[in-house]
Write an enzyme that holds these catalytic residues in place. Structure first.
Site, mmCIF file in Angstrom:
data_model
loop_
_atom_site.group_PDB
_atom_site.id
_atom_site.type_symbol
_atom_site.label_atom_id
_atom_site.label_comp_id
_atom_site.label_asym_id
_atom_site.label_seq_id
_atom_site.Cartn_x
_atom_site.Cartn_y
_atom_site.Cartn_z
ATOM 1 N N ASP A 267 0.826 -1.209 0.000
ATOM 2 C CA ASP A 267 0.000 0.000 0.000
ATOM 3 C C ASP A 267 0.861 1.259 0.000
ATOM 4 O O ASP A 267 2.078 1.201 0.194
ATOM 5 C CB ASP A 267 -0.908 0.017 1.235
ATOM 6 C CG ASP A 267 -1.987 -1.059 1.173
ATOM 7 O OD1 ASP A 267 -2.367 -1.445 0.062
ATOM 8 O OD2 ASP A 267 -2.439 -1.503 2.248
ATOM 9 N N LYS B 207 -3.046 4.215 -3.253
ATOM 10 C CA LYS B 207 -3.457 5.420 -3.961
ATOM 11 C C LYS B 207 -2.255 6.320 -4.146
ATOM 12 O O LYS B 207 -1.511 6.577 -3.214
ATOM 13 C CB LYS B 207 -4.537 6.152 -3.160
ATOM 14 C CG LYS B 207 -5.091 7.397 -3.851
ATOM 15 C CD LYS B 207 -6.177 8.023 -3.005
ATOM 16 C CE LYS B 207 -6.759 9.260 -3.687
ATOM 17 N NZ LYS B 207 -7.829 9.890 -2.894
ATOM 18 N N MET C 78 -7.240 8.380 10.645
ATOM 19 C CA MET C 78 -7.849 8.890 9.410
ATOM 20 C C MET C 78 -8.951 9.915 9.692
ATOM 21 O O MET C 78 -10.016 9.890 9.080
ATOM 22 C CB MET C 78 -8.402 7.724 8.576
ATOM 23 C CG MET C 78 -7.331 6.745 8.136
ATOM 24 S SD MET C 78 -7.972 5.251 7.327
ATOM 25 C CE MET C 78 -8.558 4.312 8.752
#
Length: 517
Positions: free
Chosen positions: A40, A62, A177
């Site tokens: 990741d 991402k 987050m």
């Protein structure tokens, strides 16, 4: 400790919060053996250096301008790779089972009948708190810890979690987050009963050498974090333990913390210098302006190795030459004893370590790491008249050492060039692109060639807004080349070795704080 990975098995491994030193020994052993690594964006890519050369690494996170790969596609990829009878590591930031969606991957593997193992990692809240000096629990203040997420599902923009409920818990809240939902989180905690003066900390890029900490209260954290432009990834801590943090910020108060230093060498060569500087808190940009490629003539290798035991000295001018030489020797003889009674001389400590890694003794290391010093040391060590010497070099090595040993020492010198320097395409190098836009506090030159390569790659750059770096030199010879290119020398190491160079770097930053951005 030994550990052997198995084919067809998926290892769900926690990469920790960022600092590669926080990975477990087991995680490192598995990574070193893995055939495929699926990772990741929150994984520090330095851990990928541990992979074997033939391993494949697949990024599924991402990145800039690209959406993250859907979870169902990652699940399918794990199954597909496992069916190819290879060992797979699914590498996740932090701990795989803490807000890491590993449960969905485990379900997929269970349904497909694929074996897996889970290797825990240090989760971000635990590590970030430690690197900010915050005790998550403390007697008489907080005896419970709650992990929460401010981002339950990537496909959702709203939260089902009601933070008002956790305002009544008298616990330390660790919110993952949550930056994108900070206003809502703060509002609900206040609505739930927490006071405006409740201590809050936000740790951005925790355990990385670009870590930043924002300490405030619920009543002011929004405006103060916005003033600092705090961004994800970050962990939010809420509770009285924040005020119990240590007065000495052991991580962010390291002498080089906040300093960005460019090391203009490939990672393998820059590794020791980078590690020494990172130990003092510097953020390192390793930029390989050149790469090393094998470049030798097979006939020359055959001639040299046929008579390898006849050399009284084997002299190495770089660790690159050491690695290539012993790799070729192993292919030729499969027995290191084939070098006979040859003594070994090297140009510096790093090259000496490369030789010792092959369980061989180094007879001679000059105090100053350059060709002149090595020639002086050899000539003073013994009479070289008619002594047979093998000089292992690259294509850019100066003729100085060869000529001095042959002309002054009257030795019989055979040169064995094994590699060449080639310029690197830096258009996709992330560190170089950062250097172009952000600059650096300092560039450290460890050799004359690094100066030439830096100048060739950066001559068109126009540093603005005070981003132009200072230049440090490892010694006299390197400084001469800097002056030839009209590059101002901020400091020079008194001795041409890495330990002294780092000490001089520390001294410069300590004595010139007002000049450093």
């Amino acid at each position: 400790m030994t550990y052997r990975v198995q084919k067809g098995v998926v290892y769900l491994v926690g990469a920790g919060p960022g600092d590669p030193g926080l990975l477990s020994i087991k995680a490192k052993l598995i990574l070193e053996q893995a055939d495929v690594v699926i990772y990741d964006n929150l994984v520090n890519q330095k851990v990928l250096d541990w992979l074997k050369p033939e391993a494949r690494s697949i990024f599924v996170g991402k990145s800039s301008g690209q959406h993250s790969i859907p979870q169902d596609e990652i699940n399918a990829l794990l199954v597909k790779e496992a069916q190819n009878d290879v060992s797979i590591v699914r590498l996740k930031g932090g701990d795989p089972l803490v807000f890491g969606r590993a449960g969905e991957e485990v379900d997929t593997l269970d349904n497909a009948g694929i074996h897996y193992e889970i290797v825990p990692g240090i989760t971000a809240a635990i590590a970030c708190a430690a690197y900010a000096g915050i005790p998550l629990s403390q007697r008489d203040i907080s005896s419970s810890i709650i992990f929460l997420t401010g981002h339950e599902n990537p496909e959702k923009t709203s939260l089902n979690l009601d933070f008002k409920e956790y305002a009544k818990s008298n616990a330390t809240l660790c919110i993952y987050m949550g930056i994108g939902q900070l206003k809502r989180i703060v509002g609900e905690l206040l609505e739930g009963g927490l006071e405006n003066d409740t201590p809050v900390a936000i740790i951005e890029n925790g355990t990385y050498l670009k870590q930043r900490s924002c300490f405030s209260t619920l009543g002011h954290i929004i405006e103060e974090s916005e003033a600092m432009s705090i961004k994800a990834p970050a962990i939010i801590f809420v509770g009285d333990v924040v005020n119990s943090r240590s007065q000495y910020n052991w991580f962010e108060e390291k002498p080089l913390f906040g300093k960005k230093i460019l090391v203009p060498r490939p990672r393998k060569q820059a590794g020791e210098l980078s590690q020494l500087l990172e130990n003092y808190g510097a953020e390192i940009l390793e930029v390989p302006f050149i790469e090393i490629e094998e470049d030798y003539h097979r006939d020359t290798i055959a001639n040299v190795f046929t008579d390898i035991a006849s050399y009284e000295w084997i002299v190495f001018t770089s660790s690159n030459g050491v690695d290539l030489f012993f790799d070729l020797l192993d292919k030729a003889y499969k027995d290191i004893r084939s070098i006979g009674l040859s003594q070994i001389a090297v140009v510096g400590k790093a090259t000496a370590r490369a030789v010792r890694s092959h369980k061989l003794k180094v007879s001679l290391v000059p105090e100053t790491a350059n060709s002149n010093a090595l020639a002086d040391a050899l000539i003073e060590y013994q009479t070289l008249d008619n002594v047979k010497i093998l000089l292992v070099t690259g294509d850019k090595n100066s003729d100085l050492l060869y000529k001095r040993l042959q002309d002054e020492g009257r030795a019989i010198v055979d040169r064995l060039p094994l590699y060449k320097n080639v310029h690197t395409d830096l258009s996709k190098n992330e560190n170089f692109q950062r250097f172009k836009t952000e600059g650096a506090d300092c560039v450290l030159f460890t050799s004359s060639s690094t100066v030439h390569n830096y100048v060739a790659a950066t001559e068109s750059l126009d540093f603005k807004n005070g981003l132009k770096p200072k230049f440090g030199s490892i010694g006299v010879k390197t400084s001469e080349i800097l002056r030839q290119h009209n590059l101002p020398i901020a400091f020079e190491s008194p001795k041409a070795n890495l330990d002294n160079f780092v000490v001089e770097t520390l001294s410069y930053f300590r004595n010139n704080k007002e000049q450093i951005k």
